[in-house]
Design a protein around this motif. Structure first.
Motif: not given
Lengths: 216, 256
Positions: A71-89
Motif C-alpha cells: 500500500d505504501n507504493d500505491f499511495s505514492e502512485c495515487r498521488s501521481r495518477a488522478g482517478l475521476l470516478f464515474q459518480d462524482p457523489d
C-alpha cells in the motif's frame, strides 16, 4: 520508461467469473488512450487495479519505474495518477467545495496556506470559484463533475484516469470538460468512455476491453 | 443535509470554537444528569432554552427535534408513575399513582429536555466535519473519530439511496398498504438499501484513499481559540457549578 505497465493481470470477484484474464497494458509519456467495451467487462476494475484499490489475483503492476508491492507504493502512485470516478457523489465528501479541493493537497503534506492557494488557483481555472462555499451535494450534475475533477487536478497528477467523464453531462458541460483537459499538462491520459464526440475531440488511441484483455 | 440543517448560522454560538462547545456540552450534560431536585432541573431546562434562543435556531426544525425526543419520553412518563413504589397520590383506572412516581417522571422529562436543548445549542450549531475535527483535537482516539465521521457519511448516503428507491417504487405505482405484497416490497427495499449503501460506502472510501486519506482530518479554516471562547467556556463552567450548588440547597420540596 513506461509510466504504467500491467503484466498478465488476472482478476475475478469472489465466487464470480473471471473479469480480467492475462491482461497486459502499457502507458507511455504523451499517450492518450480511450478504453471502450461492453458493460461489466472490467474497465473500472482495471483503473482500480492500477491504483491498488483492489488487488489482482495474479500479475505485476509497475508504475513510475517502480514495481508496486504494498500500500505504501500505491499511495505514492495515487498521488501521481488522478482517478475521476464515474459518480462524482462518490468523490465529494467535504462540507464545502473549497475544502474538498484542498483535501488532496493537504494529504500530500502541503501547508494550509499552500493548499488554500492551490485550491483557489484550481477552482478559478475551472471556472468554479463562485461555488467554492457551496456544499458539494447541492451542486448540479455538471458542477459536481467539474468539482470532482478539481479535487483531482489540485493534487497535480501526472496521469489522468477518467471513468466515463462525460456520462450524464449536457453537451456544453462536456465541451467545458474537454477544454479543461486540453489545457492541463498531463503526461498521459486514459479515459473510459463511449461518447464518440468526446473521444474524437480527445484524439485518443482506442482500445477495447473484451474477454478479460485489451485489444486494439 | 438533514442533520446539519441547524449548523448554518451566524450566531455567537455558531462561531464559537467547536472544541469549547464539545467540552461544555459534555460538562453540562453530566451536570444536568446529576441534578436531583426539581428547582435546579427547571433552572437547567430554562438555561437550555436560553442557549437555543441565543443560537437563533429556526424554531420549526428545533421544535421538530424536541418533539421526536418527547415522543419516547412520553412512553417513559406514562409508565413510571404507576410502577414506582411510594405514597399513593390518586388512582387511575383503579391503578395507584405515586407521588414518587410523578416526581421521577417529571425529573426524567426535565433532565432529558434540558440535555437535549443544551446539545442542540452546542453541537447542532457545528458541522459534523468540524465536530469530528474537534474530537480529534481533544485527543479522542482516532478510530472512534473515524467511526463517528463515517457513520455520518453513510447515514447520509443511506438516506439518499432510500429516497431514490422510494421514488422508483412510487413511480411504478407502489402504494403501501397492509398486505403481504407491501411487506415483501418493503423487505426488498431494505435489502436493496443495505447493499447499495454498502457498495457506495466502498466507493467513497476508495475515492478518499485515492486522494491520500490516511485518517487525518483537515479543516481549512483552522480553529482559533479567541478570548470570547474563553469567556464562553468560563461561563459554561460557572453555570454548571451554579446548578450543582443550587441543587444542593434546594432538593425537591414539591412532593416531600
Amino acid at each position: 520508461m513506461y509510466l504504467v505497465q500491467l503484466k498478465e493481470i488476472n482478476f475475478s470477484y469472489e465466487n464470480g467469473p473471471s473479469v480480467l484474464d492475462g491482461l497486459d497494458f502499457v502507458l507511455q509519456d504523451h499517450d492518450r488512450i480511450a478504453i471502450t467495451g461492453p458493460n461489466g467487462t472490467g474497465k473500472t476494475t482495471l483503473f482500480h487495479i492500477i491504483l491498488g484499490l483492489i488487488r489482482p489475483s495474479a500479475g505485476e503492476i509497475h508504475a513510475f519505474g517502480k514495481k508496486m508491492e504494498d500500500d505504501n507504493d500505491f499511495s505514492e502512485c495515487r498521488s501521481r495518477a488522478g482517478l475521476l470516478f464515474q459518480d462524482p457523489d462518490d468523490q465529494l465528501f467535504c462540507p464545502s467545495v473549497m475544502e474538498d479541493v484542498a483535501f488532496g493537497p493537504l494529504n500530500q503534506g502541503k501547508s494550509h496556506n499552500e493548499a488554500r492557494e492551490i485550491a483557489e488557483k484550481t477552482l478559478r481555472s475551472l471556472g468554479l470559484w463562485h461555488i467554492r462555499d457551496r456544499a458539494p451535494y447541492h451542486l448540479s450534475g455538471g458542477e459536481k463533475r467539474l468539482a470532482a475533477l478539481a479535487t483531482i487536478l489540485s493534487m497535480q497528477p501526472e496521469i489522468l484516469l477518467l471513468d466515463e467523464p462525460t456520462a450524464g453531462l449536457a453537451p456544453e458541460a462536456s465541451e467545458k470538460l474537454l477544454a479543461i483537459l486540453d489545457t492541463y499538462p498531463a503526461r498521459a491520459l486514459v479515459a473510459i468512455s463511449h461518447d464518440r464526440l468526446f473521444l474524437d475531440a480527445l484524439s485518443a488511441k482506442r482500445l477495447v476491453l473484451k474477454d478479460g484483455r485489451l485489444h486494439s | 443535509m438533514t442533520c446539519e440543517r441547524l449548523a448554518a448560522g451566524t450566531s455567537t454560538l455558531h462561531t464559537t470554537d467547536p472544541r469549547v462547545k464539545l467540552c461544555l456540552a459534555f460538562i453540562l450534560s453530566v451536570t444536568i444528569a446529576l441534578l436531583e431536585g426539581c428547582p435546579a432541573q427547571f433552572a437547567a431546562l430554562a438555561a437550555g432554552f436560553l442557549l437555543v434562543c441565543w443560537a437563533r435556531l429556526p424554531v420549526r426544525e428545533t421544535a421538530g427535534r424536541l418533539v421526536a425526543i418527547n415522543f419516547f419520553l412520553f412512553l417513559v412518563a406514562a409508565v413510571v408513575p404507576f410502577t414506582t413504589p411510594g405514597v399513593t397520590a390518586f388512582s387511575f383506572l383503579s391503578l395507584p399513582v405515586t407521588w414518587q412516581g410523578i416526581e421521577l417522571a417529571l425529573s426524567v422529562w426535565l433532565k432529558c429536555n434540558a440535555i437535549a436543548a443544551v446539545n442542540i445549542a452546542f453541537l447542532a450549531t457545528s458541522t459534523i466535519f468540524s465536530l469530528a475535527h474537534a474530537l480529534a483535537h481533544l485527543k479522542v482516539p482516532s478510530k472512534l473519530v473515524q467511526l463517528f465521521f463515517f457513520s455520518w457519511r453513510y447515514i447520509h448516503i443511506l438516506e439518499e439511496e432510500l429516497g431514490r428507491i422510494r421514488t422508483a417504487a412510487s413511480l411504478r405505482g407502489f402504494r403501501p398498504s397492509t398486505s403481504l405484497h407491501t411487506y415483501r416490497t418493503l423487505a426488498w427495499m431494505t435489502g436493496a438499501l443495505l447493499i447499495k449503501g454498502f457498495e457506495r460506502g466502498e466507493r467513497v472510501y476508495m475515492a478518499m484513499r485515492c486522494r491520500g486519506f490516511n485518517g487525518t482530518f483537515w479543516l481549512l479554516s483552522h480553529f482559533h481559540f479567541h478570548a470570547r471562547d474563553g469567556v464562553i467556556a468560563a461561563a459554561g463552567i460557572v453555570a454548571s457549578l451554579a446548578l450543582l450548588i443550587m441543587d444542593n440547597r434546594t432538593r425537591c420540596i414539591l412532593f416531600n
